[in-house]
Scaffold this active site. Structure first.
Site, PDB file in Angstrom:
ATOM      1  N   ASP A 165    -104.006 -76.042 106.725  1.00 17.05           N
ATOM      2  CA  ASP A 165    -104.721 -74.734 107.572  1.00 17.05           C
ATOM      3  C   ASP A 165    -105.666 -73.970 106.153  1.00 17.05           C
ATOM      4  OD1 ASP A 165    -103.558 -74.875 109.949  1.00 17.05           O
ATOM      5  OD2 ASP A 165    -101.821 -74.582 109.370  1.00 17.05           O
ATOM      6  N   ASP A 219    -104.589 -79.473 115.224  1.00 10.57           N
ATOM      7  CA  ASP A 219    -105.580 -78.197 115.105  1.00 10.57           C
ATOM      8  C   ASP A 219    -106.781 -78.040 113.192  1.00 10.57           C
ATOM      9  OD1 ASP A 219    -101.919 -78.272 115.223  1.00 10.57           O
ATOM     10  OD2 ASP A 219    -101.787 -76.946 114.857  1.00 10.57           O
TER      11      ASP A 219
HETATM   12  N1  GLY Z   1     -99.476 -74.554 114.415  1.00  8.61           N
HETATM   13  C1  GLY Z   1    -100.531 -73.858 114.760  1.00  8.61           C
HETATM   14  C2  GLY Z   1    -100.763 -73.329 115.989  1.00  8.61           C
HETATM   15  O1  GLY Z   1     -99.515 -72.919 116.415  1.00  8.61           O
HETATM   16  O2  GLY Z   1    -101.517 -73.240 117.076  1.00  8.61           O
END
Ligand code: GLY
Length: 378
Positions: free
Chosen positions: A92, A154
């Site tokens: 991320d 993601d």
């Molecule tokens: N895992 C990232 C989200 O909650 O979108």
């Protein structure tokens, strides 16, 4: 696409008012969810740490006031220390640094922000598994899966950090890894009906697929709404940076799936395939991400008009039914769900819901989002 309609102007002005007021109250914090009306304050390493500075940059760009940009810069300076602990960072890095350092660099030309953005891109590139051709998502240990071999949908939103680094450094290595990861995701996560898996586990030594996990969705084979939105928006961004038509096709198919499940509503159930008894949780963040993704897709697709209309209808619906403009809630957008299977933060405002709602409004008004390809000189 420049729209000017009463609801849009009202929503936009109120969102800017609320964001500037939020900045004054929170300062350089890292809000994530606003249960009971007030935003919490997370640690810097949490994956959501970029959304608040990103929101502040959007507000500053629209209505510069000196203070808001300074707070976003203070957030970025606090985030820097995470970059010197490779065990604290995960995939991320893209979400965090595109909306902090890279946004700051693009808007102000600050060379320190550029340096931090490139450092973050190097750390993201280092997570690439050469045998499996995927970017490792997480570091934690789990009894349910070997996270050394785990990638999640993601990740598609994190790839623009690598594309940006290649453009900025004129070194194709970063983009080459992004493309290989996107190809793996297109092959292993995207189903023929346009629905999306959240978590795929590979053998970390040889790269062979081991299993699909339900992740934040209802179960393997289900259709987590936010994951669908990440895919829709993320593949569109990969198309924007590479112009590979395969990514455009995936984005269009995923958009079709999302819109077919949404029907006439603007607020999706948290997982389109959640079983009866588990359908009372909604996800406004999935709607806001999808709306911003659809407006991005409309920049490239032959079906631009259809996707723009769909985004507009979602945003207008959210504006009328899901926003809170008063002081009783610090969040903008009600009814987001963070993690239904773990029963964490159900039907609450979430900072990324707020961020993508404002980003999508900005796009409807003719501006760029902070994940988008920069407009270049012809
Ligand atoms: N895992 C990232 C989200 O909650 O979108």
């Amino acid at each position: 696409m420049i729209k000017s309609e009463a609801w849009l102007e009202q929503s936009w002005e109120l969102a800017l008012d609320k964001t500037h007021a939020l900045a004054e109250r929170l300062g350089d914090a890292f809000p994530h969810v606003a249960e009971g009306g007030r935003y919490d304050n997370c640690e810097e390493a949490w994956w959501t740490a970029g959304f608040y500075p990103g929101l502040l940059w959007l507000a500053h760009r629209a209505r510069p006031d000196g203070e808001t940009a300074k707070i976003a810069q203070r957030c970025e300076a606090r985030l820097e220390k995470i970059l010197y602990n490779s065990e604290a960072v995960d995939h991320d890095l893209g979400f965090i640094w595109l909306l902090s350092g890279v946004a700051a660099y693009r808007l102000t030309g600050d060379s320190e922000s550029r340096r931090r953005g490139l450092l973050a891109a190097n750390l993201l590139a280092a997570r690439f598994n050469v045998n499996g051709r995927f970017i490792r998502a997480w570091n934690f240990h789990s009894k349910d899966m070997d996270t050394r071999g785990v990638a999640i949908i993601d990740s598609m939103m994190n790839l623009p950090l690598l594309y940006w680094a290649s453009e900025e450094s004129r070194d194709p290595r970063f983009a080459a890894l992004a493309v290989q990861h996107a190809d793996t995701v297109a092959r292993e996560f995207v189903r023929s009906d346009g629905s999306i898996a959240h978590v795929i586990e590979f053998d970390p030594a040889i790269g062979k697929k081991v299993a699909e996990h339900g992740g934040q969705g209802f179960a393997p084979g289900s259709a987590w709404a936010r994951g669908t939105s990440w895919a829709l928006y993320g593949f569109t961004l990969s198309y924007g940076y590479t112009r590979d038509p395969r990514y455009l096709k995936v984005a269009e198919n995923t958009a079709d799936f999302f819109l077919s499940q949404l029907g006439d509503a603007c607020l999706p159930v948290w997982d389109f395939r959640a079983e009866e008894g588990h359908r009372e949780a909604w996800d406004s963040s999935a709607a806001a991400i999808a709306a911003s993704g659809l407006l991005e897709l409309a920049k490239y697709s032959a079906r631009a008009e259809q996707f723009t209309k769909a985004a507009e209808s979602i945003l207008k619906g959210l504006h009328h039914t899901c926003t809170s403009w008063g002081e009783e809630h610090e969040g903008l957008l009600m009814n987001g769900t963070v993690h239904y299977p773990e029963q964490r933060h159900i039907n609450v405002p979430i900072i990324y819901g707020d961020y993508f709602f404002v980003e999508a409004l900005a796009k409807l008004r003719g501006e760029e989002g902070l994940f988008s390809v920069e407009k270049r000189e012809a």
